[in-house]
Design a protein around this motif. Sequence first.
Motif, PDB file in Angstrom:
ATOM      1  N   ILE A 149      -2.293   2.977   4.574  1.00  0.00           N
ATOM      2  CA  ILE A 149      -2.504   2.430   3.368  1.00  0.00           C
ATOM      3  C   ILE A 149      -3.594   3.048   2.639  1.00  0.00           C
ATOM      4  CG2 ILE A 149      -3.104   0.160   2.226  1.00  0.00           C
ATOM      5  CD1 ILE A 149      -1.642  -1.209   4.716  1.00  0.00           C
ATOM      6  N   TYR A 150      -3.393   3.332   1.494  1.00  0.00           N
ATOM      7  CA  TYR A 150      -4.693   4.070   0.906  1.00  0.00           C
ATOM      8  C   TYR A 150      -5.175   3.132  -0.364  1.00  0.00           C
ATOM      9  CZ  TYR A 150      -3.521   8.582   3.187  1.00  0.00           C
ATOM     10  OH  TYR A 150      -3.520   9.388   4.001  1.00  0.00           O
ATOM     11  N   ALA A 151      -6.174   2.470  -0.214  1.00  0.00           N
ATOM     12  CA  ALA A 151      -6.862   1.746  -1.338  1.00  0.00           C
ATOM     13  C   ALA A 151      -7.181   2.689  -2.480  1.00  0.00           C
ATOM     14  CB  ALA A 151      -7.888   0.908  -0.955  1.00  0.00           C
ATOM     15  N   GLU A 191     -10.580   6.119   3.361  1.00  0.00           N
ATOM     16  CA  GLU A 191      -9.944   6.627   4.498  1.00  0.00           C
ATOM     17  C   GLU A 191      -8.684   5.409   4.429  1.00  0.00           C
ATOM     18  OE1 GLU A 191     -10.395   9.169   6.856  1.00  0.00           O
ATOM     19  OE2 GLU A 191     -11.660   9.881   5.445  1.00  0.00           O
ATOM     20  N   PRO A 192      -7.627   5.927   4.969  1.00  0.00           N
ATOM     21  CA  PRO A 192      -6.278   4.985   5.101  1.00  0.00           C
ATOM     22  C   PRO A 192      -6.482   4.079   6.227  1.00  0.00           C
ATOM     23  CG  PRO A 192      -5.819   7.343   6.167  1.00  0.00           C
ATOM     24  CD  PRO A 192      -7.211   7.549   5.536  1.00  0.00           C
ATOM     25  N   ALA A 249     -10.486  -4.512  -0.325  1.00  0.00           N
ATOM     26  CA  ALA A 249      -9.700  -5.469   0.570  1.00  0.00           C
ATOM     27  C   ALA A 249      -8.707  -6.152   0.226  1.00  0.00           C
ATOM     28  CB  ALA A 249     -10.955  -6.641   0.972  1.00  0.00           C
ATOM     29  N   ALA A 250      -8.677  -6.488  -1.235  1.00  0.00           N
ATOM     30  CA  ALA A 250      -7.295  -7.149  -1.628  1.00  0.00           C
ATOM     31  C   ALA A 250      -6.102  -6.079  -1.540  1.00  0.00           C
ATOM     32  CB  ALA A 250      -7.747  -7.557  -3.186  1.00  0.00           C
ATOM     33  N   THR A 251      -6.664  -4.839  -1.931  1.00  0.00           N
ATOM     34  CA  THR A 251      -5.546  -3.795  -1.915  1.00  0.00           C
ATOM     35  C   THR A 251      -4.810  -3.745  -0.646  1.00  0.00           C
ATOM     36  OG1 THR A 251      -6.321  -2.555  -3.920  1.00  0.00           O
ATOM     37  CG2 THR A 251      -5.144  -1.345  -2.523  1.00  0.00           C
ATOM     38  N   LEU A 252      -5.534  -3.645   0.396  1.00  0.00           N
ATOM     39  CA  LEU A 252      -5.160  -3.696   1.875  1.00  0.00           C
ATOM     40  C   LEU A 252      -4.391  -4.794   2.058  1.00  0.00           C
ATOM     41  CD1 LEU A 252      -8.299  -2.119   3.579  1.00  0.00           C
ATOM     42  CD2 LEU A 252      -6.173  -1.062   2.979  1.00  0.00           C
ATOM     43  N   ARG A 253      -4.743  -5.945   1.550  1.00  0.00           N
ATOM     44  CA  ARG A 253      -3.828  -7.098   1.989  1.00  0.00           C
ATOM     45  C   ARG A 253      -2.599  -7.125   1.312  1.00  0.00           C
ATOM     46  NH1 ARG A 253      -8.870  -9.725   0.996  1.00  0.00           N
ATOM     47  NH2 ARG A 253      -8.344 -10.420  -1.077  1.00  0.00           N
ATOM     48  N   LYS A 254      -2.667  -6.660   0.048  1.00  0.00           N
ATOM     49  CA  LYS A 254      -1.219  -6.552  -0.859  1.00  0.00           C
ATOM     50  C   LYS A 254      -0.533  -5.495  -0.205  1.00  0.00           C
ATOM     51  CE  LYS A 254      -0.133  -8.502  -3.920  1.00  0.00           C
ATOM     52  NZ  LYS A 254       0.698  -9.634  -4.044  1.00  0.00           N
ATOM     53  N   ALA A 255      -0.881  -4.543   0.365  1.00  0.00           N
ATOM     54  CA  ALA A 255       0.071  -3.528   0.937  1.00  0.00           C
ATOM     55  C   ALA A 255       0.413  -4.043   2.141  1.00  0.00           C
ATOM     56  CB  ALA A 255      -0.934  -2.319   1.257  1.00  0.00           C
TER      57      ALA A 255
END
Length: 98
Positions: free
Chosen positions: A35-37, A26-27, A79-85
């Motif tokens: 944001i889509y991980a 889920e975005p 979680a890291a992908t969301l932080r990076k985005a």
Amino acid sequence: MAGILDSIRNLFGGNGASRQPQPANEPDSYKDCLIYAEPMAEGGQWRVAGRIVKGEGESAREHKFIRADIFSSKDEVEAATLRKARQIIDEQGPALFR
């Protein structure tokens, strides 16, 4: 002959190139963006990858990203992908979609 051997290696995962994006969760919404991980499985680990989307329908704009960061847990990489985005959105602002 080489084509047949490559096909057999691919069938059994022996080519080492199993870097396929995983289906999006889920975005997550952040500053008018979704944001889509979409972490990529790689050698038993996960690589940071995702999409940032702004707008809807025909006017939607998208930015895909892949980073060198690798994690052993899918939860950690998501979680890291969301932080990076979020960092990408904060640093690049509107220029992200130009």
